[in-house]
Design a protein around this motif. Structure first.
Motif, PDB file in Angstrom:
ATOM      1  N   SER A 184      38.489  24.557  11.949  1.00 25.47           N
ATOM      2  CA  SER A 184      38.160  23.136  11.809  1.00 25.47           C
ATOM      3  C   SER A 184      39.402  22.270  11.969  1.00 25.47           C
ATOM      4  CB  SER A 184      37.523  22.871  10.441  1.00 25.47           C
ATOM      5  OG  SER A 184      36.347  23.637  10.283  1.00 25.47           O
ATOM      6  N   TYR A 185      39.211  21.099  12.560  1.00 30.66           N
ATOM      7  CA  TYR A 185      40.323  20.153  12.723  1.00 30.66           C
ATOM      8  C   TYR A 185      39.764  18.748  12.861  1.00 30.66           C
ATOM      9  CZ  TYR A 185      39.352  19.551  17.744  1.00 30.66           C
ATOM     10  OH  TYR A 185      38.767  19.234  18.947  1.00 30.66           O
ATOM     11  N   VAL A 186      40.599  17.766  12.601  1.00 34.80           N
ATOM     12  CA  VAL A 186      40.247  16.365  12.827  1.00 34.80           C
ATOM     13  C   VAL A 186      40.937  15.933  14.116  1.00 34.80           C
ATOM     14  CG1 VAL A 186      40.400  14.007  11.983  1.00 34.80           C
ATOM     15  CG2 VAL A 186      40.003  15.883  10.371  1.00 34.80           C
ATOM     16  N   PRO A 187      40.187  15.533  15.140  1.00 29.39           N
ATOM     17  CA  PRO A 187      40.810  15.110  16.395  1.00 29.39           C
ATOM     18  C   PRO A 187      41.871  14.043  16.146  1.00 29.39           C
ATOM     19  CG  PRO A 187      38.451  15.306  16.675  1.00 29.39           C
ATOM     20  CD  PRO A 187      38.723  15.462  15.200  1.00 29.39           C
ATOM     21  N   PRO A 188      42.973  14.089  16.893  1.00 27.23           N
ATOM     22  CA  PRO A 188      44.068  13.143  16.658  1.00 27.23           C
ATOM     23  C   PRO A 188      43.702  11.720  17.041  1.00 27.23           C
ATOM     24  CG  PRO A 188      44.488  14.452  18.624  1.00 27.23           C
ATOM     25  CD  PRO A 188      43.281  15.043  17.964  1.00 27.23           C
ATOM     26  N   THR A 189      44.513  10.774  16.598  1.00 35.09           N
ATOM     27  CA  THR A 189      44.316   9.373  16.949  1.00 35.09           C
ATOM     28  C   THR A 189      44.285   9.221  18.465  1.00 35.09           C
ATOM     29  OG1 THR A 189      45.490   8.689  14.958  1.00 35.09           O
ATOM     30  CG2 THR A 189      45.246   7.051  16.690  1.00 35.09           C
ATOM     31  N   LEU A 237      36.161  22.612  26.978  1.00 32.39           N
ATOM     32  CA  LEU A 237      37.077  21.486  27.037  1.00 32.39           C
ATOM     33  C   LEU A 237      36.998  20.646  25.774  1.00 32.39           C
ATOM     34  CD1 LEU A 237      36.436  20.221  30.682  1.00 32.39           C
ATOM     35  CD2 LEU A 237      38.191  21.822  29.917  1.00 32.39           C
ATOM     36  N   ALA A 238      38.150  20.236  25.263  1.00 33.63           N
ATOM     37  CA  ALA A 238      38.237  19.287  24.160  1.00 33.63           C
ATOM     38  C   ALA A 238      39.338  18.287  24.510  1.00 33.63           C
ATOM     39  CB  ALA A 238      38.558  19.997  22.848  1.00 33.63           C
ATOM     40  N   SER A 239      39.194  17.060  24.045  1.00 36.11           N
ATOM     41  CA  SER A 239      40.142  16.013  24.397  1.00 36.11           C
ATOM     42  C   SER A 239      41.244  15.882  23.358  1.00 36.11           C
ATOM     43  CB  SER A 239      39.401  14.673  24.543  1.00 36.11           C
ATOM     44  OG  SER A 239      40.306  13.627  24.844  1.00 36.11           O
ATOM     45  N   ALA A 240      42.477  15.668  23.824  1.00 35.75           N
ATOM     46  CA  ALA A 240      43.615  15.419  22.936  1.00 35.75           C
ATOM     47  C   ALA A 240      44.646  14.604  23.703  1.00 35.75           C
ATOM     48  CB  ALA A 240      44.223  16.717  22.440  1.00 35.75           C
ATOM     49  N   PRO A 241      45.143  13.525  23.133  1.00 31.68           N
ATOM     50  CA  PRO A 241      46.167  12.720  23.806  1.00 31.68           C
ATOM     51  C   PRO A 241      47.484  13.475  23.914  1.00 31.68           C
ATOM     52  CG  PRO A 241      45.084  11.484  22.033  1.00 31.68           C
ATOM     53  CD  PRO A 241      44.713  12.931  21.862  1.00 31.68           C
ATOM     54  N   PRO A 242      48.356  13.093  24.850  1.00 27.96           N
ATOM     55  CA  PRO A 242      49.684  13.711  24.944  1.00 27.96           C
ATOM     56  C   PRO A 242      50.477  13.482  23.663  1.00 27.96           C
ATOM     57  CG  PRO A 242      49.184  12.443  26.921  1.00 27.96           C
ATOM     58  CD  PRO A 242      48.125  12.103  25.924  1.00 27.96           C
ATOM     59  N   GLY A 243      51.284  14.464  23.287  1.00 26.41           N
ATOM     60  CA  GLY A 243      52.142  14.347  22.120  1.00 26.41           C
ATOM     61  C   GLY A 243      51.403  14.229  20.802  1.00 26.41           C
ATOM     62  N   SER A 244      50.222  14.829  20.712  1.00 27.15           N
ATOM     63  CA  SER A 244      49.442  14.742  19.476  1.00 27.15           C
ATOM     64  C   SER A 244      49.483  16.067  18.722  1.00 27.15           C
ATOM     65  CB  SER A 244      47.993  14.354  19.776  1.00 27.15           C
ATOM     66  OG  SER A 244      47.388  15.264  20.665  1.00 27.15           O
ATOM     67  N   THR A 245      49.355  15.976  17.402  1.00 28.56           N
ATOM     68  CA  THR A 245      49.392  17.150  16.535  1.00 28.56           C
ATOM     69  C   THR A 245      47.976  17.588  16.192  1.00 28.56           C
ATOM     70  OG1 THR A 245      51.509  16.490  15.563  1.00 28.56           O
ATOM     71  CG2 THR A 245      50.184  18.078  14.324  1.00 28.56           C
ATOM     72  N   LEU A 246      47.726  18.877  16.325  1.00 29.84           N
ATOM     73  CA  LEU A 246      46.424  19.465  16.014  1.00 29.84           C
ATOM     74  C   LEU A 246      46.613  20.454  14.866  1.00 29.84           C
ATOM     75  CD1 LEU A 246      45.517  20.162  19.725  1.00 29.84           C
ATOM     76  CD2 LEU A 246      44.403  18.443  18.312  1.00 29.84           C
ATOM     77  N   THR A 247      45.901  20.246  13.772  1.00 27.12           N
ATOM     78  CA  THR A 247      46.013  21.099  12.595  1.00 27.12           C
ATOM     79  C   THR A 247      44.673  21.762  12.320  1.00 27.12           C
ATOM     80  OG1 THR A 247      47.692  19.638  11.653  1.00 27.12           O
ATOM     81  CG2 THR A 247      46.639  21.200  10.158  1.00 27.12           C
ATOM     82  N   PHE A 248      44.646  23.093  12.316  1.00 27.67           N
ATOM     83  CA  PHE A 248      43.406  23.847  12.200  1.00 27.67           C
ATOM     84  C   PHE A 248      43.329  24.594  10.868  1.00 27.67           C
ATOM     85  CE2 PHE A 248      44.642  23.636  16.655  1.00 27.67           C
ATOM     86  CZ  PHE A 248      43.504  23.147  17.250  1.00 27.67           C
ATOM     87  N   THR A 249      42.148  24.552  10.251  1.00 27.85           N
ATOM     88  CA  THR A 249      41.853  25.336   9.066  1.00 27.85           C
ATOM     89  C   THR A 249      40.853  26.411   9.447  1.00 27.85           C
ATOM     90  OG1 THR A 249      42.193  23.434   7.601  1.00 27.85           O
ATOM     91  CG2 THR A 249      40.938  25.282   6.721  1.00 27.85           C
ATOM     92  N   VAL A 250      41.213  27.674   9.241  1.00 30.45           N
ATOM     93  CA  VAL A 250      40.344  28.792   9.617  1.00 30.45           C
ATOM     94  C   VAL A 250      39.544  29.232   8.390  1.00 30.45           C
ATOM     95  CG1 VAL A 250      40.271  31.145  10.539  1.00 30.45           C
ATOM     96  CG2 VAL A 250      41.961  29.511  11.406  1.00 30.45           C
ATOM     97  N   GLU A 251      38.212  29.318   8.543  1.00 29.05           N
ATOM     98  CA  GLU A 251      37.326  29.632   7.430  1.00 29.05           C
ATOM     99  C   GLU A 251      36.248  30.620   7.854  1.00 29.05           C
ATOM    100  OE1 GLU A 251      37.139  25.406   5.037  1.00 29.05           O
ATOM    101  OE2 GLU A 251      36.095  25.546   6.971  1.00 29.05           O
ATOM    102  N   ALA A 252      35.718  31.338   6.869  1.00 26.27           N
ATOM    103  CA  ALA A 252      34.568  32.219   7.080  1.00 26.27           C
ATOM    104  C   ALA A 252      33.590  32.002   5.928  1.00 26.27           C
ATOM    105  CB  ALA A 252      35.006  33.683   7.127  1.00 26.27           C
ATOM    106  N   VAL A 253      32.305  31.895   6.267  1.00 23.24           N
ATOM    107  CA  VAL A 253      31.251  31.664   5.278  1.00 23.24           C
ATOM    108  C   VAL A 253      30.186  32.742   5.443  1.00 23.24           C
ATOM    109  CG1 VAL A 253      29.552  30.028   4.381  1.00 23.24           C
ATOM    110  CG2 VAL A 253      31.658  29.182   5.436  1.00 23.24           C
ATOM    111  N   ASP A 254      29.710  33.309   4.327  1.00 28.86           N
ATOM    112  CA  ASP A 254      28.640  34.300   4.434  1.00 28.86           C
ATOM    113  C   ASP A 254      27.283  33.672   4.118  1.00 28.86           C
ATOM    114  OD1 ASP A 254      28.378  34.163   1.657  1.00 28.86           O
ATOM    115  OD2 ASP A 254      29.432  36.049   1.296  1.00 28.86           O
TER     116      ASP A 254
END
Length: 324
Positions: A147-152, A242-259
């Motif tokens: 999961s991540y929040v798309p950058p500005t 494909l996913a969109s991201a502006p140049p010079g943007s930071t992407l932070t991902f949280t990896v999760e598993a749900v049963d």
């Protein structure tokens, strides 16, 4: 509360801000409801390098090259010479929107053809996870995701979950051609007329082996302003979402598993990648006439007049010279 979008098919030189790669047997945070929570054993965060090998780290400026020769030959069917056209080696032709004109590149190919080249941000997630309550009849895991929040600058900015799969690329998601100027699928009708329609490509998870407890997803982060031909190249040859991201943007991902009981396990380390400030570079290399035709859709376009390449018995001096 932050809203969340779950996308199963949403589906570069920058400094990698942080990286968790190939860690094993870490104790992930857990939320237990009923039964036992998922056990997350390792998380790999990779990309494909210029030699085609999968290497650790986010691809800040992943490179791809696609052979579009046959597409151009098919698109020329309305000229009555598509099947006979032969591409040449050369410096290609790429339109420069800043200059308002096209140019021949200074790094010519040695092989004949029409080659789309460009860069993008690439993330390949591989998560090894099991659930103690799984049986041979049913895997108790409900969802594995990053999961991540798309950058500005991206839209929408709601939290997005990239769903990972352990399916051996069985699941396929149809994605339509992005360059809509001319369809990539062309046929000649019995009366000699020609029809070209938009192509559709199967995007997959990128998972190698089904049911081996390794959950995978390959994602291509592209500059929203990038040439659509590069997007088509990525989907066709890498089968990446494909996913969109502006140049010079930071992407932070949280990896999760749900049963299936709602037990949640979260990998303790966030995965962080930064897109390059100049990623999304695009060029068409090889046959100059073929590249111009791919861009404009017509060898008679003034920009293509006199360009070398795309010869045939009908156009012995080249298609663009014949119409120039």
């Amino acid at each position: 509360m932050t809203s969340r979008t779950i996308r199963s098919a949403i589906l570069p030189v920058a400094v990698l801000a942080a990286l968790s790669c190939s860690k094993t047997e870490d104790t992930a945070p857990e939320r237990r409801l009923f039964g036992d929570p998922p056990i997350m054993r390792s998380v790999n965060f990779d990309h494909i390098d210029d030699t085609g090998n999968e290497v650790p780290g986010f691809g800040t400026k992943a490179f791809i090259m696609c052979d579009f020769t046959e597409i151009v030959v098919r698109q020329a069917c309305y000229l009555g010479a598509g099947a006979d056209l032969q591409a040449m080696a050369g410096g290609g032709w790429t339109y420069d929107s800043d200059a308002g004109k096209g140019f021949i590149g200074n790094n010519p190919t040695t092989e004949p053809g029409i080659f789309i080249e460009g860069t993008y941000g690439e993330a390949i997630f591989k998560v090894t996870v099991t659930d103690p309550n799984s049986t041979t009849a049913q895997n108790n895991l409900l969802l594995v995701g990053a999961s991540y929040v798309p950058p500005t600058g991206s839209s929408p900015r709601t939290e997005t979950t990239l769903v990972l799969f352990d399916d051996g690329q069985f699941s396929k998601f149809k994605n339509t051609q992005q360059n809509i100027a001319v369809g990539d699928v062309c046929v000649v009708n019995p009366d000699g007329s020609c029809d070209c329609t938009l192509a559709s490509w199967d995007v997959t998870s990128g998972d190698i082996t089904a049911k081996d407890d390794v959950w995978t997803r390959r994602i291509a982060f592209v500059n929203s302003q990038v040439q659509p031909l590069l997007k088509d190249c990525i989907m066709r040859d890498r089968a990446e979402t494909l996913a969109s991201a502006p140049p010079g943007s930071t992407l932070t991902f949280t990896v999760e598993a749900v049963d299936r009981q709602g037990n949640l396990t979260t990998w303790p380390t966030k995965l962080v990648g930064v897109t390059d400030s100049n990623f999304g570079k695009f060029a068409c290399n090889g046959d100059s006439c073929g590249c111009c035709f791919l861009w404009t859709g017509s060898p008679a376009d003034p920009q293509c007049n006199g360009l070398p390449g795309m010869t045939s018995p009908t156009f012995p001096d080249g298609m663009c010279k014949a119409f120039g």
